[in-house]
Design a protein around this motif. Structure first.
Motif, mmCIF file in Angstrom:
data_model
loop_
_atom_site.group_PDB
_atom_site.id
_atom_site.type_symbol
_atom_site.label_atom_id
_atom_site.label_comp_id
_atom_site.label_asym_id
_atom_site.label_seq_id
_atom_site.Cartn_x
_atom_site.Cartn_y
_atom_site.Cartn_z
ATOM 1 N N ALA A 1 3.946 11.074 -32.968
ATOM 2 C CA ALA A 1 3.499 11.138 -31.572
ATOM 3 C C ALA A 1 3.601 9.775 -30.892
ATOM 4 N N LEU A 2 3.208 8.736 -31.593
ATOM 5 C CA LEU A 2 3.235 7.392 -31.013
ATOM 6 C C LEU A 2 4.660 6.891 -30.815
ATOM 7 N N TYR A 3 5.496 7.052 -31.824
ATOM 8 C CA TYR A 3 6.878 6.579 -31.727
ATOM 9 C C TYR A 3 7.626 7.295 -30.606
ATOM 10 N N TYR A 4 7.420 8.600 -30.502
ATOM 11 C CA TYR A 4 8.162 9.370 -29.505
ATOM 12 C C TYR A 4 7.710 9.019 -28.089
ATOM 13 N N ALA A 5 6.426 8.782 -27.927
ATOM 14 C CA ALA A 5 5.898 8.483 -26.595
ATOM 15 C C ALA A 5 6.161 7.045 -26.164
ATOM 16 N N ARG A 6 6.073 6.104 -27.119
ATOM 17 C CA ARG A 6 6.099 4.690 -26.749
ATOM 18 C C ARG A 6 7.276 3.903 -27.314
ATOM 19 N N GLY A 7 7.944 4.446 -28.311
ATOM 20 C CA GLY A 7 9.032 3.718 -28.952
ATOM 21 C C GLY A 7 8.564 3.069 -30.239
ATOM 22 N N GLU B 1 10.526 14.826 -40.791
ATOM 23 C CA GLU B 1 9.694 15.882 -40.212
ATOM 24 C C GLU B 1 10.319 16.406 -38.924
ATOM 25 N N ARG B 2 10.862 15.508 -38.123
ATOM 26 C CA ARG B 2 11.550 15.933 -36.896
ATOM 27 C C ARG B 2 12.734 16.836 -37.233
ATOM 28 N N ARG B 3 13.451 16.484 -38.283
ATOM 29 C CA ARG B 3 14.599 17.291 -38.703
ATOM 30 C C ARG B 3 14.137 18.692 -39.103
ATOM 31 N N HIS B 4 13.039 18.767 -39.829
ATOM 32 C CA HIS B 4 12.504 20.064 -40.245
ATOM 33 C C HIS B 4 12.153 20.926 -39.031
ATOM 34 N N CYS C 1 16.195 12.941 -27.313
ATOM 35 C CA CYS C 1 16.385 13.170 -28.747
ATOM 36 C C CYS C 1 15.778 12.022 -29.541
ATOM 37 N N PHE C 2 14.849 12.338 -30.419
ATOM 38 C CA PHE C 2 14.189 11.296 -31.205
ATOM 39 C C PHE C 2 15.182 10.584 -32.119
ATOM 40 N N PHE C 3 16.187 11.306 -32.588
ATOM 41 C CA PHE C 3 17.180 10.691 -33.469
ATOM 42 C C PHE C 3 18.006 9.658 -32.706
ATOM 43 N N GLY D 1 18.925 3.961 -31.406
ATOM 44 C CA GLY D 1 19.029 2.897 -30.424
ATOM 45 C C GLY D 1 18.101 1.733 -30.722
ATOM 46 N N GLU D 2 16.942 2.035 -31.299
ATOM 47 C CA GLU D 2 15.972 0.982 -31.606
ATOM 48 C C GLU D 2 16.195 0.334 -32.969
ATOM 49 N N SER D 3 16.544 1.146 -33.967
ATOM 50 C CA SER D 3 16.537 0.631 -35.343
ATOM 51 C C SER D 3 17.800 0.897 -36.143
#
Length: 200
Positions: free
Chosen positions: A17-23, A60-63, A102-104, A109-111
């Protein structure tokens, strides 16, 4: 005392939740601790590094992606319908209040350039999605190239919808997909028709 599975699930859910909302770079492990209610010591015993946690969140996102897309495809009518159902699935997702793209793609892009583990997970998800669309295209009477084109439309729709804040990019992608499907299937069918006339 909560068991290890629940500990892991709570950490991953909080980080997701935190990564998706804030990076990813904006979220430290202390924020994950606060959101999950799990001590830093316990977090690091499960995920020795932030990269390990990011990979778990991607898993988990992939699932969730595979599960929800699979349900959409299963409810579609016919091979052509399954191809178009991809864009219907995207439209529903784009309309959610917390849609941020897309979270992927965001994570890459970040890492992706600094973590081979993250890069590998993202690359595999994208390759598997493309392979799925290629298979669906073949089942519809098209070609693998059609599948590549449709997967490109789907990926582009995700990025465009996130940047513009407009879910109708899924509709535009669907319309373009319909045109490509009709053109490709017509192109595939034409030689057989011409061949039949030649031998008549």
């Amino acid at each position: 005392m909560i068991d290890e599975h629940e500990v892991r699930d709570r950490i991953v859910a909080a980080a997701d939740a935190l990564y998706y909302a804030r990076g990813i770079h904006e979220v430290g492990m202390d924020a994950v601790r606060a959101a999950s209610g799990i001590s830093l010591k316990r977090i690091y015993s499960v995920f020795p590094s932030k990269a390990d946690l990011v990979v778990a969140v991607l898993g988990e996102r992939r699932h969730v992606w595979d599960r929800d897309l699979g349900r959409s495809l299963a409810s579609a009518d016919g091979a052509r319908g399954r191809l178009l159902a991809i864009f219907d699935f995207l439209r529903t997702w784009f309309e959610t209040d917390d849609f941020r793209g897309c979270f992927f793609i965001n994570t890459y892009g970040e890492s992706g350039a600094t973590s081979e583990a993250v890069h590998a997970v993202v690359r595999q998800q994208k390759a598997d999605f493309q392979a799925l669309v290629e298979r669906l295209a073949l089942e519809a009477g098209g070609t693998e190239m059609l599948g590549r084109q449709l997967s490109l439309l789907a990926e582009g729709a995700q990025t465009s919808a996130a940047i513009a804040g407009d879910p109708s990019w899924a509709d535009d992608g669907r319309a373009a997909a319909e045109a490509l499907i009709d053109l490709a299937i017509g192109t595939v069918a034409a030689p057989a028709s011409g061949s039949a006339r030649t031998h008549a």
